[in-house]
Design a protein around this motif. Structure first.
Motif, PDB file in Angstrom:
ATOM      1  N   LYS A 129      22.188 -53.197 -13.521  1.00 50.18           N
ATOM      2  CA  LYS A 129      21.004 -52.632 -14.160  1.00 50.18           C
ATOM      3  C   LYS A 129      21.067 -51.105 -14.121  1.00 50.18           C
ATOM      4  O   LYS A 129      20.846 -50.418 -15.121  1.00 50.18           O
ATOM      5  CB  LYS A 129      19.769 -53.141 -13.420  1.00 50.18           C
ATOM      6  CG  LYS A 129      18.465 -52.990 -14.161  1.00 50.18           C
ATOM      7  CD  LYS A 129      17.402 -53.722 -13.365  1.00 50.18           C
ATOM      8  CE  LYS A 129      16.088 -53.739 -14.085  1.00 50.18           C
ATOM      9  NZ  LYS A 129      15.083 -54.432 -13.283  1.00 50.18           N
ATOM     10  N   ALA A 130      21.397 -50.569 -12.939  1.00 51.83           N
ATOM     11  CA  ALA A 130      21.521 -49.114 -12.802  1.00 51.83           C
ATOM     12  C   ALA A 130      22.762 -48.608 -13.528  1.00 51.83           C
ATOM     13  O   ALA A 130      22.736 -47.538 -14.153  1.00 51.83           O
ATOM     14  CB  ALA A 130      21.568 -48.738 -11.321  1.00 51.83           C
ATOM     15  N   TRP A 131      23.858 -49.373 -13.462  1.00 55.97           N
ATOM     16  CA  TRP A 131      25.094 -48.957 -14.126  1.00 55.97           C
ATOM     17  C   TRP A 131      24.882 -48.802 -15.631  1.00 55.97           C
ATOM     18  O   TRP A 131      25.423 -47.897 -16.265  1.00 55.97           O
ATOM     19  CB  TRP A 131      26.188 -49.981 -13.839  1.00 55.97           C
ATOM     20  CG  TRP A 131      27.526 -49.659 -14.453  1.00 55.97           C
ATOM     21  CD1 TRP A 131      28.155 -50.322 -15.458  1.00 55.97           C
ATOM     22  CD2 TRP A 131      28.405 -48.588 -14.087  1.00 55.97           C
ATOM     23  NE1 TRP A 131      29.360 -49.743 -15.751  1.00 55.97           N
ATOM     24  CE2 TRP A 131      29.547 -48.678 -14.928  1.00 55.97           C
ATOM     25  CE3 TRP A 131      28.344 -47.563 -13.140  1.00 55.97           C
ATOM     26  CZ2 TRP A 131      30.612 -47.778 -14.844  1.00 55.97           C
ATOM     27  CZ3 TRP A 131      29.407 -46.665 -13.051  1.00 55.97           C
ATOM     28  CH2 TRP A 131      30.511 -46.773 -13.904  1.00 55.97           C
ATOM     29  N   SER A 132      24.058 -49.662 -16.214  1.00 51.21           N
ATOM     30  CA  SER A 132      23.841 -49.623 -17.660  1.00 51.21           C
ATOM     31  C   SER A 132      23.118 -48.346 -18.088  1.00 51.21           C
ATOM     32  O   SER A 132      23.126 -47.988 -19.261  1.00 51.21           O
ATOM     33  CB  SER A 132      23.043 -50.844 -18.126  1.00 51.21           C
ATOM     34  OG  SER A 132      21.669 -50.682 -17.852  1.00 51.21           O
ATOM     35  N   GLU A 133      22.482 -47.650 -17.139  1.00 54.46           N
ATOM     36  CA  GLU A 133      21.692 -46.460 -17.486  1.00 54.46           C
ATOM     37  C   GLU A 133      22.372 -45.154 -17.107  1.00 54.46           C
ATOM     38  O   GLU A 133      21.861 -44.078 -17.413  1.00 54.46           O
ATOM     39  CB  GLU A 133      20.326 -46.523 -16.795  1.00 54.46           C
ATOM     40  CG  GLU A 133      19.465 -47.668 -17.285  1.00 54.46           C
ATOM     41  CD  GLU A 133      18.045 -47.601 -16.751  1.00 54.46           C
ATOM     42  OE1 GLU A 133      17.847 -47.045 -15.649  1.00 54.46           O
ATOM     43  OE2 GLU A 133      17.138 -48.098 -17.429  1.00 54.46           O
ATOM     44  N   HIS A 134      23.517 -45.221 -16.453  1.00 52.77           N
ATOM     45  CA  HIS A 134      24.152 -43.977 -15.999  1.00 52.77           C
ATOM     46  C   HIS A 134      24.771 -43.221 -17.166  1.00 52.77           C
ATOM     47  O   HIS A 134      25.455 -43.794 -18.015  1.00 52.77           O
ATOM     48  CB  HIS A 134      25.232 -44.275 -14.957  1.00 52.77           C
ATOM     49  CG  HIS A 134      25.915 -43.026 -14.487  1.00 52.77           C
ATOM     50  ND1 HIS A 134      25.368 -42.198 -13.544  1.00 52.77           N
ATOM     51  CD2 HIS A 134      27.084 -42.438 -14.875  1.00 52.77           C
ATOM     52  CE1 HIS A 134      26.163 -41.168 -13.359  1.00 52.77           C
ATOM     53  NE2 HIS A 134      27.216 -41.289 -14.153  1.00 52.77           N
ATOM     54  N   LEU A 135      24.548 -41.911 -17.226  1.00 54.02           N
ATOM     55  CA  LEU A 135      25.172 -41.040 -18.215  1.00 54.02           C
ATOM     56  C   LEU A 135      26.054 -40.030 -17.488  1.00 54.02           C
ATOM     57  O   LEU A 135      25.599 -39.352 -16.566  1.00 54.02           O
ATOM     58  CB  LEU A 135      24.115 -40.284 -19.029  1.00 54.02           C
ATOM     59  CG  LEU A 135      23.162 -41.100 -19.895  1.00 54.02           C
ATOM     60  CD1 LEU A 135      22.186 -40.180 -20.606  1.00 54.02           C
ATOM     61  CD2 LEU A 135      23.932 -41.920 -20.916  1.00 54.02           C
ATOM     62  N   GLU A 136      27.294 -39.935 -17.925  1.00 52.66           N
ATOM     63  CA  GLU A 136      28.254 -39.013 -17.306  1.00 52.66           C
ATOM     64  C   GLU A 136      28.543 -37.870 -18.283  1.00 52.66           C
ATOM     65  O   GLU A 136      29.158 -38.070 -19.335  1.00 52.66           O
ATOM     66  CB  GLU A 136      29.546 -39.762 -16.980  1.00 52.66           C
ATOM     67  CG  GLU A 136      30.560 -38.957 -16.200  1.00 52.66           C
ATOM     68  CD  GLU A 136      30.114 -38.641 -14.776  1.00 52.66           C
ATOM     69  OE1 GLU A 136      30.705 -37.714 -14.189  1.00 52.66           O
ATOM     70  OE2 GLU A 136      29.191 -39.295 -14.250  1.00 52.66           O
ATOM     71  N   PRO A 137      28.077 -36.634 -17.983  1.00 50.95           N
ATOM     72  CA  PRO A 137      28.326 -35.528 -18.909  1.00 50.95           C
ATOM     73  C   PRO A 137      29.766 -35.016 -18.807  1.00 50.95           C
ATOM     74  O   PRO A 137      30.294 -34.853 -17.712  1.00 50.95           O
ATOM     75  CB  PRO A 137      27.327 -34.457 -18.461  1.00 50.95           C
ATOM     76  CG  PRO A 137      27.019 -34.772 -17.039  1.00 50.95           C
ATOM     77  CD  PRO A 137      27.248 -36.242 -16.835  1.00 50.95           C
ATOM     78  N   VAL A 138      30.381 -34.797 -19.971  1.00 55.80           N
ATOM     79  CA  VAL A 138      31.752 -34.281 -20.037  1.00 55.80           C
ATOM     80  C   VAL A 138      31.763 -33.128 -21.045  1.00 55.80           C
ATOM     81  O   VAL A 138      31.256 -33.275 -22.157  1.00 55.80           O
ATOM     82  CB  VAL A 138      32.743 -35.375 -20.507  1.00 55.80           C
ATOM     83  CG1 VAL A 138      34.165 -34.837 -20.529  1.00 55.80           C
ATOM     84  CG2 VAL A 138      32.652 -36.610 -19.633  1.00 55.80           C
ATOM     85  N   LYS A 139      32.338 -32.004 -20.651  1.00 55.34           N
ATOM     86  CA  LYS A 139      32.410 -30.871 -21.586  1.00 55.34           C
ATOM     87  C   LYS A 139      33.492 -31.136 -22.619  1.00 55.34           C
ATOM     88  O   LYS A 139      34.621 -31.460 -22.284  1.00 55.34           O
ATOM     89  CB  LYS A 139      32.710 -29.573 -20.837  1.00 55.34           C
ATOM     90  CG  LYS A 139      32.655 -28.347 -21.738  1.00 55.34           C
ATOM     91  CD  LYS A 139      32.821 -27.069 -20.931  1.00 55.34           C
ATOM     92  CE  LYS A 139      32.762 -25.849 -21.833  1.00 55.34           C
ATOM     93  NZ  LYS A 139      32.892 -24.594 -21.065  1.00 55.34           N
ATOM     94  N   ILE A 140      33.131 -31.004 -23.901  1.00 59.06           N
ATOM     95  CA  ILE A 140      34.087 -31.183 -24.985  1.00 59.06           C
ATOM     96  C   ILE A 140      34.798 -29.878 -25.304  1.00 59.06           C
ATOM     97  O   ILE A 140      36.020 -29.828 -25.427  1.00 59.06           O
ATOM     98  CB  ILE A 140      33.378 -31.720 -26.256  1.00 59.06           C
ATOM     99  CG1 ILE A 140      32.826 -33.126 -26.001  1.00 59.06           C
ATOM    100  CG2 ILE A 140      34.332 -31.724 -27.454  1.00 59.06           C
ATOM    101  CD1 ILE A 140      33.873 -34.190 -25.761  1.00 59.06           C
ATOM    102  N   ALA A 141      34.036 -28.788 -25.447  1.00 59.84           N
ATOM    103  CA  ALA A 141      34.657 -27.521 -25.852  1.00 59.84           C
ATOM    104  C   ALA A 141      33.673 -26.379 -25.771  1.00 59.84           C
ATOM    105  O   ALA A 141      32.455 -26.567 -25.749  1.00 59.84           O
ATOM    106  CB  ALA A 141      35.180 -27.630 -27.285  1.00 59.84           C
TER     107      ALA A 141
END
Length: 376
Positions: free
Chosen positions: A101-113
């Motif tokens: 349930k918690a895993w489905s809501e996690h957002l991991e920010p990654v810098k593109i450019a």
């Protein structure tokens, strides 16, 4: 007392491709439909009810000094299994806080450019759902594209960067997840943009996302031209950021293409989908970097944990872009449609403003894998 690992800690491991062993104790049918995946993730499924009388069914498969992360639906059963395993001498066992349930809501920010005007572009990877959203930051402003409903994550990130979210944009009316775009705009005083051809039944005010109607964020212009790109929905509209990045929404993915049937109009929209992919996009520069709103396979994550590809390369290798014959294309799309997303019609109604489910119900509506793509 068993130890826990957070979704944030697990996400970092998945993105960094660290060797990770997971014991998933959900029922097999739930596991088969949707699980934690990653390039260096090894996973075993043993339903919790098989372990009620003892951990024998898994003890022989595992070493007692191995690091093991135990996962269940909500975090309760995994904690109990972890404690049982510790009692049997396993020394390095963790349960995942909040479970799937918690895993489905996690957002991991990654810098593109970094952007030409001095700003930056970030991708937010929703590892448990395959959703991709974006934040373009320039000077003291930011725009968020295809936001998920967990709006606090974007607000915290903007605060860390010292910027105000002035625009939120949905490339189309989503059917697989509940959009956070409108709520985020309300929270931050920003403007919410939606393609008008997808907004015929909405119950709220919005700014139309249309060709020849650029959106400026600080020093950066997000071009919305000439990229009306129907096919996934009749209003689907792509964005070009900084003359380098093509945000394709759910029209084009790295290894697949968008499905045209989530409003029940596959036969009507498959022609629009083909025209967008084989004509409109084909006329663009081969050097544009495609940034989709979803991904389907963990292999689509690159070494940084982001999902992107040069459009010229996709025309060489994406199976959905290799079918020149119109009849063959129509056949490929309509015969390879995956099961529709859970509660997709209720999600569409929610995104139109016609329904307003409680938070817990919204979480339940979204549970499950991404199913926005057609795989040829």
């Amino acid at each position: 007392m068993s130890q826990s690992v957070t979704t944030d800690e697990l996400a970092k491991r998945v993105v960094n491709r660290e060797e990770t062993l997971i014991l998933d104790v959900r029922n097999t049918d739930e596991f088969d439909e949707w699980k934690i995946e990653g390039g260096s993730v090894h996973i075993i499924n043993e339903p919790y009810f098989n372990l009620l009388d003892g951990i024998g069914p898994v003890a022989e498969k595992l070493n007692k000094d191995q690091e093991i992360i135990i996962v269940c639906a909500k975090g309760g059963s995994s904690k109990m299994v972890a404690e049982m395993m510790e009692e049997e001498g396993f020394t390095n066992v963790y349960d995942l806080e909040g479970g799937m349930k918690a895993w489905s809501e996690h957002l991991e920010p990654v810098k593109i450019a970094d952007l030409h005007g001095g700003g930056s572009l970030y991708q937010f990877v929703r590892l448990g759902k395959g959703c991709l959203s974006y934040m373009a930051v320039s000077e003291n402003e930011a725009a968020v594209i295809d936001a998920n409903r967990m709006t606090a994550i974007y607000e915290r990130f903007a605060e860390e960067k010292g910027v105000t979210i002035t625009h939120t944009i949905d490339t189309h009316l989503h059917a697989d997840h509940i959009s956070g775009g409108r709520q985020l705009a309300e929270n931050t005083g920003g403007t919410y943009h939606l393609p008008p051809k997808d907004a015929g039944e909405v119950t709220f005010d919005y700014a139309p996302l249309e060709e020849d109607n650029d959106i400026t964020v600080g020093n950066t212009t997000i071009q919305v031209q000439p990229l009306y790109s129907p096919g996934h929905t009749i209003g689907s509209t792509s964005l070009i950021i900084d003359d380098q990045y093509l945000l394709t929404g759910d029209i084009l993915f790295v290894k697949s293409i968008g499905r045209p049937d989530l409003a029940g109009k596959a036969d009507d929209w498959v022609g629009d989908l083909r025209e967008t992919l084989y004509d409109r996009y084909k006329a663009l520069s081969d050097d544009l970097i495609v940034l989709p709103a979803h991904y389907s396979f963990v292999e689509e994550l690159d070494e940084k944990g982001s999902v992107k590809a040069r459009i010229g390369d996709l025309y060489q290798r994406n199976p959905g872009l290799q079918v020149e014959d119109e009849r063959e294309f129509r056949k490929m799309v309509t015969e390879n449609l995956p099961p529709q997303p859970n509660e997709h019609e209720n999600i569409r109604q929610t995104n139109m403003g016609k329904m307003n489910p409680e938070n817990e119900k919204q979480r339940e509506m979204e549970i499950g894998p991404n199913r926005c793509a057609v795989h040829g």
